[in-house]
Design a protein around this motif. Structure first.
Motif, PDB file in Angstrom:
ATOM      1  N   PHE A  98      -0.894  -3.223   6.695  1.00 15.57           N
ATOM      2  CA  PHE A  98      -0.436  -1.988   7.326  1.00 15.57           C
ATOM      3  C   PHE A  98       0.103  -2.208   8.743  1.00 15.57           C
ATOM      4  CE2 PHE A  98      -0.634   2.026   9.577  1.00 15.57           C
ATOM      5  CZ  PHE A  98       0.092   2.820   8.695  1.00 15.57           C
ATOM      6  N   TRP A  99       1.358  -1.902   8.837  1.00 13.48           N
ATOM      7  CA  TRP A  99       2.022  -1.852  10.146  1.00 13.48           C
ATOM      8  C   TRP A  99       2.583  -0.454  10.379  1.00 13.48           C
ATOM      9  CZ3 TRP A  99       2.825  -2.789  14.859  1.00 13.48           C
ATOM     10  CH2 TRP A  99       4.066  -2.579  15.483  1.00 13.48           C
ATOM     11  N   LYS A 100       3.450  -0.013   9.488  1.00  9.42           N
ATOM     12  CA  LYS A 100       4.020   1.323   9.567  1.00  9.42           C
ATOM     13  C   LYS A 100       4.270   1.830   8.157  1.00  9.42           C
ATOM     14  CE  LYS A 100       6.630   1.022  13.919  1.00  9.42           C
ATOM     15  NZ  LYS A 100       8.005   1.061  14.493  1.00  9.42           N
ATOM     16  N   TRP A 101       4.072   3.169   7.999  1.00  9.48           N
ATOM     17  CA  TRP A 101       4.502   3.790   6.751  1.00  9.48           C
ATOM     18  C   TRP A 101       6.022   3.895   6.743  1.00  9.48           C
ATOM     19  CZ3 TRP A 101       1.323   4.024   2.925  1.00  9.48           C
ATOM     20  CH2 TRP A 101      -0.021   4.302   3.084  1.00  9.48           C
ATOM     21  N   SER A 102       6.552   3.771   5.576  1.00  8.13           N
ATOM     22  CA  SER A 102       7.979   4.065   5.424  1.00  8.13           C
ATOM     23  C   SER A 102       8.176   5.570   5.533  1.00  8.13           C
ATOM     24  CB  SER A 102       8.489   3.578   4.067  1.00  8.13           C
ATOM     25  OG  SER A 102       7.922   4.369   3.015  1.00  8.13           O
ATOM     26  N   LYS A 103       9.385   5.998   5.608  1.00  3.23           N
ATOM     27  CA  LYS A 103       9.656   7.433   5.581  1.00  3.23           C
ATOM     28  C   LYS A 103       9.369   7.967   4.186  1.00  3.23           C
ATOM     29  CE  LYS A 103      13.201   7.345   9.174  1.00  3.23           C
ATOM     30  NZ  LYS A 103      14.617   7.628   9.517  1.00  3.23           N
ATOM     31  N   PHE A 151       5.920  15.944  -5.749  1.00  2.00           N
ATOM     32  CA  PHE A 151       5.473  14.597  -5.424  1.00  2.00           C
ATOM     33  C   PHE A 151       6.388  13.989  -4.363  1.00  2.00           C
ATOM     34  CE2 PHE A 151       4.282  15.390  -9.845  1.00  2.00           C
ATOM     35  CZ  PHE A 151       2.937  15.100  -9.826  1.00  2.00           C
ATOM     36  N   ARG A 152       5.753  13.204  -3.433  1.00  2.00           N
ATOM     37  CA  ARG A 152       6.493  12.380  -2.463  1.00  2.00           C
ATOM     38  C   ARG A 152       5.766  11.050  -2.321  1.00  2.00           C
ATOM     39  NH1 ARG A 152       7.948  14.882   3.213  1.00  2.00           N
ATOM     40  NH2 ARG A 152       5.670  15.048   3.364  1.00  2.00           N
ATOM     41  N   ILE A 153       6.512   9.985  -1.955  1.00  2.00           N
ATOM     42  CA  ILE A 153       5.938   8.644  -1.898  1.00  2.00           C
ATOM     43  C   ILE A 153       6.400   7.970  -0.608  1.00  2.00           C
ATOM     44  CG2 ILE A 153       5.767   6.394  -3.044  1.00  2.00           C
ATOM     45  CD1 ILE A 153       6.598   7.884  -5.629  1.00  2.00           C
ATOM     46  N   ARG A 154       5.491   7.196  -0.011  1.00  2.00           N
ATOM     47  CA  ARG A 154       5.831   6.303   1.092  1.00  2.00           C
ATOM     48  C   ARG A 154       4.979   5.047   0.963  1.00  2.00           C
ATOM     49  NH1 ARG A 154       3.217   9.204   6.505  1.00  2.00           N
ATOM     50  NH2 ARG A 154       1.054   9.265   5.785  1.00  2.00           N
ATOM     51  N   CYS A 155       5.449   3.933   1.528  1.00  2.00           N
ATOM     52  CA  CYS A 155       4.789   2.644   1.331  1.00  2.00           C
ATOM     53  C   CYS A 155       4.709   1.872   2.633  1.00  2.00           C
ATOM     54  CB  CYS A 155       5.542   1.803   0.290  1.00  2.00           C
ATOM     55  SG  CYS A 155       5.503   2.515  -1.376  1.00  2.00           S
ATOM     56  N   SER A 156       3.786   0.874   2.654  1.00  2.00           N
ATOM     57  CA  SER A 156       3.634  -0.069   3.750  1.00  2.00           C
ATOM     58  C   SER A 156       3.077  -1.357   3.160  1.00  2.00           C
ATOM     59  CB  SER A 156       2.701   0.490   4.818  1.00  2.00           C
ATOM     60  OG  SER A 156       2.521  -0.442   5.861  1.00  2.00           O
ATOM     61  N   LEU A 191       0.873  -1.177   0.000  1.00  2.00           N
ATOM     62  CA  LEU A 191       0.000   0.000   0.000  1.00  2.00           C
ATOM     63  C   LEU A 191       0.907   1.223   0.000  1.00  2.00           C
ATOM     64  CD1 LEU A 191      -2.791   1.373   0.315  1.00  2.00           C
ATOM     65  CD2 LEU A 191      -2.438   1.240   2.799  1.00  2.00           C
ATOM     66  N   CYS A 192       0.818   2.017  -1.077  1.00  2.00           N
ATOM     67  CA  CYS A 192       1.677   3.197  -1.197  1.00  2.00           C
ATOM     68  C   CYS A 192       0.810   4.451  -1.218  1.00  2.00           C
ATOM     69  CB  CYS A 192       2.535   3.126  -2.461  1.00  2.00           C
ATOM     70  SG  CYS A 192       3.767   1.800  -2.405  1.00  2.00           S
ATOM     71  N   GLN A 193       1.369   5.508  -0.661  1.00  2.00           N
ATOM     72  CA  GLN A 193       0.673   6.799  -0.574  1.00  2.00           C
ATOM     73  C   GLN A 193       1.494   7.845  -1.311  1.00  2.00           C
ATOM     74  OE1 GLN A 193       0.140   9.051   3.288  1.00  2.00           O
ATOM     75  NE2 GLN A 193      -1.951   8.308   2.996  1.00  2.00           N
ATOM     76  N   ILE A 194       0.791   8.595  -2.204  1.00  2.00           N
ATOM     77  CA  ILE A 194       1.444   9.627  -3.003  1.00  2.00           C
ATOM     78  C   ILE A 194       0.946  10.985  -2.504  1.00  2.00           C
ATOM     79  CG2 ILE A 194       1.788  10.553  -5.316  1.00  2.00           C
ATOM     80  CD1 ILE A 194       1.115   7.749  -6.376  1.00  2.00           C
ATOM     81  N   GLU A 195       1.867  11.837  -2.126  1.00  2.00           N
ATOM     82  CA  GLU A 195       1.539  13.189  -1.684  1.00  2.00           C
ATOM     83  C   GLU A 195       1.747  14.139  -2.854  1.00  2.00           C
ATOM     84  OE1 GLU A 195       2.879  15.218   2.246  1.00  2.00           O
ATOM     85  OE2 GLU A 195       4.193  15.946   0.665  1.00  2.00           O
ATOM     86  N   ILE A 196       0.686  14.927  -3.155  1.00  2.00           N
ATOM     87  CA  ILE A 196       0.725  15.856  -4.281  1.00  2.00           C
ATOM     88  C   ILE A 196       0.531  17.262  -3.724  1.00  2.00           C
ATOM     89  CG2 ILE A 196      -0.317  16.476  -6.485  1.00  2.00           C
ATOM     90  CD1 ILE A 196      -1.400  13.594  -6.635  1.00  2.00           C
ATOM     91  N   ASN A 197       1.478  18.120  -3.992  1.00  2.00           N
ATOM     92  CA  ASN A 197       1.417  19.513  -3.516  1.00  2.00           C
ATOM     93  C   ASN A 197       1.575  20.452  -4.697  1.00  2.00           C
ATOM     94  OD1 ASN A 197       1.265  19.395  -0.552  1.00  2.00           O
ATOM     95  ND2 ASN A 197       3.204  18.335  -0.725  1.00  2.00           N
ATOM     96  N   LYS A 198       0.838  21.548  -4.641  1.00  2.00           N
ATOM     97  CA  LYS A 198       1.035  22.634  -5.588  1.00  2.00           C
ATOM     98  C   LYS A 198       0.868  23.943  -4.850  1.00  2.00           C
ATOM     99  CE  LYS A 198      -3.754  22.542  -7.226  1.00  2.00           C
ATOM    100  NZ  LYS A 198      -4.636  22.440  -8.421  1.00  2.00           N
ATOM    101  N   ALA A 199       1.374  25.007  -5.429  1.00  2.00           N
ATOM    102  CA  ALA A 199       1.389  26.300  -4.762  1.00  2.00           C
ATOM    103  C   ALA A 199      -0.028  26.777  -4.481  1.00  2.00           C
ATOM    104  CB  ALA A 199       2.145  27.322  -5.613  1.00  2.00           C
TER     105      ALA A 199
END
Length: 1100
Positions: free
Chosen positions: A526-531, A517-522, A475-483
């Motif tokens: 689900f136990w813990k998200w990666s950094k 963009f930033r990515i983290r996975c577990s 399970l991966c989470q993608i963080e999307i940011n814009k100004a």
């Protein structure tokens, strides 16, 4: 002897005694006396014999039958025989049992009897005089005394000061299972002083059992010889007799080896915090003192010269340990003690994996043990299913010690049962955990993030994640940011792979937008998200603008040009970099266009007539054009328009309006600074046609600044101005005070007038004025606390902001007042402006006083009229009638006693000339203008502020007798008299209204109006004066004006310089008629009146 035999014997002795006491009737008295004495002696002898027999029988009897058992199977019974029967043979019979026993000793062993009473008969054989003894025997009378225990072995563990004891309970000899209490005593020194007495419980099981017991001494075993003894007590529930302790076993001892080098014990001991401990020094020298650390301790003497010290509740030692020192005269002996804690139970034991290849177990050791080096805590991780274990290898000098162990993942094993054991010299503890490693995945940080275009609204993301995840899903989470946007998180589930490379598509993006963009996975469970991975920025490609610019228009101030404004498109609508704009204005008749207006410019101006035009604005980027934004140029007039007021809330201002179904397009609110010139535009805002309110906000708004807001409604044919509002985002207090002046003053009132405050300085809607006044002089009035309720300060609140004047009434005459005016808004009170004004004198009171004074003067003058006439106006003889002037010259020359009237020159003795340039007239000054001025009107017009003020002092004329023989005509000098004029010039009248009142006739005229031309420039006049006969001090009588300065005849003159005669004596140095105040009553009659004569000078 049996009780029955003893009783029979006593009875027999009593019978013999009684018989011998009977009297004899057959002998005489002497014989009877002799016989009686004999009988008494015989009776005594018999009694002694019998008693001896009785005693001999008692001594030969058996007594003190005792039975003891050691094993509950055999009773050992013994008795005590009489002294004479010792060495005899006894026959022992037990109840009805047969046969009896023949014993040559005083004890016998019999088998255990069943419960009940048994008669025991013991008969001594071959012993004359001995009797048979009988006893009643019961189990309750039997004592159970176990055999003395035997110590098999006594050993010592000197490092731990522990004694180990071993013995056999000999349980095989006992018929039943019984509980046994063992009592163990430990002794010190050669005098075997008991220092410890302890019990130990066991159970007899019918077999011989060897028991082990250990005891740790609080004193090191090396300090003294230790002795140990043991005894037991068997509690057999089936035995009803007396149970007693066994005898103590023989003592066994333990002593230290004689070849030990150390003198102080224990050596390098590790003990628990709070414990009590004993240190000893074994030496042949006398110990003087002992101390632990820096604390001295009392000595405890042991064998010989050996001593000990006792430490109670010992505290934690340093990492290097605590020193214990014994001092003798010649030597110092010592040791080191280490005091700490046993290991805590490992806290927060957790086992997880980063890559399903290696398991990492971490824990918190808990409380520090204060033990380091070889005494530190050691950890061992044991996995019970596989039977494998690993030990924790401690870093010698860790910066931040991390407690973790690495365990390799075993093939085909998912569940692991770990036990972590902690151990140090003071104890041990453990903690366990059961885990499924596929559910305890804590992935590494994703790396190598890359972005690739799909289209303007979609991209693909790829990254690297090390690990063997083929058996699970990630399970991966993608963080999307814009100004200037809210952060967006998207979760995706992907199947794990072995090659560690992953790829996903990201859509629903905005064109030409910079994303991060930033990515983290577990694991999927689900136990813990990666950094989070490192950020990756990417700019999406451009697309055509999605919307046209927000547009507005304004006519220029001359109404000839239409100015078109538009706002730059937001990034999410521009979809790229806007290159230029195209503007067009079209009507039914013609179309005008402005092409490629570069992006930084957001305004265009087109010359148009007043026809209706549709303005269109299009934005263009590198991909294409936006939809056109259209707006009509025509404005629908609104005759019923009122200007309203509004005040904002916070950073904005709320505008509301009624719903109007005729407004089909939208509403537009434009605003600008009220100080701006037309066309006035700062910004505008469009709201939907179904709205009835909006909040106008802008970073350009400032508190205290007035803004104009205009609400336009849109119809198909154009815009109509619906509301005009002036408002403030926040009202402030005015920064200036109203400029006010005093328009008029009287004895009881003051009229004040003020001006409006400029809008820029008002800083809010004017709500009114506060007018304060109080009595006070300049530099003395301190109008403090104007808002307070001081009784001496009068306050007038003027709420009618259109009022610009105020008359203050009920004042006191000729009094100084301090006036203060302030303006205020809802934002606060503005500064103050003040001035000091003096009211005029009360004229009615003064008039009454003056009339009373005049009346008194009239009465006085009437009574003294003859004296006044004689003093001030004496009769002056006519020189023509003087006979002395008709004498002949010779007569006069010949008689020195005859004298003629001689006129000396009149020379002034004091003339003051003051030059002033002030424009304000000085009330106290008297203006003197020369009567010989040639053009007085020109001087008054050209230099009204620059004139000569002269204080005139006529000389004192003293009568002198001229020197005889001097020519009278030659010695005479010309006398010129000047007139007195008030400093206040009478109003000029037309020339035809001027009147003169010449005075003719004879009489004394002390002052005359002599024109300069007639006295200085006209030679004919000089000749007339030289040839005139008689006394002529005043000439040109026609120029006299005897009216007062303020008489109608004076004020009606068209001459700006009006002169008048002064009715003063020729010898007077003071003017009798002072200048008149302009407010003094006017004289209606000509000549000199009492009113003019006694008029006071103002302010005197």
């Amino acid at each position: 002897m049996s009780p029955k035999t003893r009783t029979d014997c006593i009875a027999w002795v009593l019978d013999v005694f009684l018989y011998l006491r009977q009297p004899s009737w057959m002998v005489d008295s002497k014989r009877m006396k002799t016989t009686s004495n004999f009988r008494w002696l015989l009776s005594a002898f018999v009694l002694l014999y019998l008693m001896n027999q009785v005693n001999s029988q008692k001594k030969g009897a058996l007594h003190d039958l005792k039975c003891v058992t050691n094993n509950l199977q055999v009773w050992d019974c013994s008795w005590k025989p009489s002294g004479a029967s010792r060495g005899a043979i006894y026959e022992v019979c037990i109840g009805n049992r047969s046969p009896c026993y023949l014993l040559g000793k005083t004890n016998t062993k019999i088998s255990t009897l069943s419960p009940g009473d048994y008669e025991i008969t013991i008969s001594p054989l071959h012993d004359f005089g001995s009797s048979i003894s009988k006893f009643i025997l019961n189990e309750k009378n039997v004592s159970f005394i176990p055999d003395t225990p035997e110590i098999l072995n006594l050993s010592a563990d000197f490092p731990t000061s522990t004694l180990h004891l071993k013995w056999n309970d000999k349980g095989s000899v006992f018929p039943h299972h019984s509980n046994v209490i063992w009592e163990i005593k430990i002794l010190h020194k050669e005098n075997v002083e008991v220092i410890k007495l302890m019990t130990y419980n066991t159970t007899l099981n019918g077999k011989d059992t060897v028991h082990h017991w250990s005891w740790t001494s609080d004193m090191p075993l090396e300090c003294a010889t230790h002795y140990v003894g043991i005894r037991c007590y068997i509690d057999d529930p089936h035995f009803s007799g007396r149970k007693e302790w066994s005898d103590w076993s023989p003592l066994k001892n333990i002593s230290r080896s004689s070849d030990l080098q150390s003198k102080v014990f224990p050596q390098d001991k590790v003990i628990l915090v709070g414990s009590d401990i004993t240190f000893c020094c074994v030496t042949q020298e006398k110990v003087i003192s002992a101390q632990i650390g820096y604390t001295k301790c009392p000595l405890i003497h042991l064998d010989g010269e050996s001593v000990a010290i006792k430490i109670y509740n010992i505290s934690v030692s340093e990492n290097s340990g605590t020193n214990v020192v014994f001092t003798t005269k010649e030597n110092i002996f010592g040791t080191v003690i280490f005091v700490g804690y046993p290991p805590d139970i490992p806290q927060k034991l957790n086992c997880e994996t980063h890559d399903l290849k290696e398991i990492i177990c971490t824990w918190d050791p808990g409380r520090p043990t204060a033990l380091v080096g070889p005494r530190n805590t050691s950890y061992t991780l044991f996995e019970s299913f596989s039977g494998k274990y690993i030990r924790f290898k401690r870093v010698e000098a860790p910066t931040n010690e991390s407690y973790q162990l690495f365990f390799q993942v075993l093939p085909n094993q998912e569940i692991y049962n770990f036990t972590l054991n902690a151990r140090n010299p003071l104890g041990q503890s453990e903690s366990a955990i059961l885990v499924n490693m596929t559910e305890k995945v804590y992935p590494h940080t994703p790396t190598s993030v890359r972005v690739k275009d799909v289209n303007s609204t979609a991209v693909t993301l790829s990254w690297h994640l090390p690990g063997s995840f083929a058996k699970i899903k990630l399970l991966c989470q993608i963080e999307i940011n814009k100004a200037n946007s809210i952060q967006e998180l998207r979760n995706v589930t992907i199947k794990g792979v072995e090659n560690s490379s992953y790829l996903v598509a990201v859509d629903k993006l905005n064109p030409y937008t910079m994303y991060t963009f930033r990515i983290r996975c577990s694991s999927e469970t689900f136990w813990k998200w990666s950094k989070w991975s490192n950020e990756k920025q990417y700019l999406t490609t451009e697309a055509t603008p999605s919307k046209g610019p927000d547009t507005w228009r304004e006519w220029s101030s001359d109404g000839k040009n239409l100015i078109i404004y538009w706002k730059p498109l937001p990034i999410n609508e521009a979809n790229g970099k806007i290159l230029f704009y195209n503007v067009s204005c079209s009507s039914d008749e013609k179309t005008q266009s402005l092409s490629e207006i570069p992006d930084p410019q957001h305004k265009a101006e087109i010359e148009l007539d007043k026809n209706d035009y549709i303005i269109s604005v299009v934005a263009q980027n590198s991909v294409g054009s936006s939809p056109p934004s259209k707006i009509a140029s025509m404005e629908i007039p609104n005759d019923d328009l009122k200007i309203e007021q509004a005040v904002g809330m916070g950073n904005g201002i709320l505008l509301t309006w009624n719903y109007d179904p005729n407004m089909t397009c939208d509403y537009v609110i434009k605003w600008c600074n009220s100080s701006q010139s037309e066309p006035c535009l700062m910004d505008w805002k469009k709201v939907p046609s179904n709205s009835t309110e909006t909040i106008i906000e802008s970073d350009q708004f400032r508190p205290g600044v007035r803004y104009n807001f205009f609400l336009y409604g849109c119809r198909n044919q154009g815009y109509q101005l619906l509301r005009s509002v002036i408002g403030y985002i926040e009202e402030l207090a005015p920064i200036v005070a109203p400029n006010f002046t005093v328009e008029d003053t009287s004895a009881d009132s003051i009229l004040v007038k003020w001006e409006d405050i400029p809008v820029e300085e008002l800083r809010g809607f004017l709500r009114g004025y506060l007018f304060y006044f109080e009595k006070g002089e300049r530099d003395t009035s301190k109008m403090k606390g104007l808002e307070s309720s001081r009784s001496d300060v009068k306050v007038k609140n003027i709420t009618d902001i259109s009022q610009k004047t105020l008359r203050i009434v009920d004042l006191q005459g000729k009094t100084s007042y301090h006036l203060v005016l302030r303006a205020y808004t809802d934002g606060g009170m503005g500064p103050e402006k003040s001035m000091f004004v003096v009211t005029k004198e009360n004229c009615e009171l003064n008039t009454a006083i003056e009339m009373l004074s005049i009346l008194k003067c009239i009465v006085f003058y009437y009574r003294k009229r003859e004296w006044i006439k004689e003093t001030f106006y004496p009769d002056i003889p006519n020189p023509e009638n003087c006979k002395a002037l008709q004498f002949q010259k010779s007569v006069c020359e010949g008689n020195s006693a005859l004298k003629t009237l001689e006129m000396n020159p009149c020379t002034p003795n004091n003339v003051e000339v003051l030059e002033t340039r002030t424009t304000v007239p000085k009330i106290e000054d008297t203006e003197i203008i020369s009567p010989v001025a040639e053009h007085p009107e020109e001087i008054s017009d050209a230099e009204p502020e620059n004139h000569v003020v002269v204080s005139y002092c006529p000389p004192v004329v003293e009568e002198e007798i001229p020197t005889p023989g001097v020519d009278e005509t030659g010695g005479t000098s010309q006398v010129i008299y000047i007139d007195v004029q008030s400093m206040y010039q009478p109003q000029a009248k037309p020339e035809e209204e001027q009147e003169t009142d010449p005075v003719g006739g004879a009489g004394y005229k002390p002052q005359m109006h002599l024109p300069v031309t007639s006295t200085m420039e006209d030679p004919a006049a000089e000749d007339d004066l030289d040839t005139a006969a008689g006394y002529r001090p005043q000439a040109n009588v026609n120029t006299w004006n005897l009216v007062s300065p303020d008489s109608p005849r004076s004020t009606d003159s068209n001459s700006e310089v009006v002169s008048f005669g002064s009715p003063c004596s020729i010898n007077s140095r003071q003017f009798l008629i002072p200048p008149k105040d302009e407010d003094s009553p006017k004289s209606n009659g000509g000549g000199w009146s009492f009113t003019n004569f006694f008029q006071n000078k103002p302010n005197d």
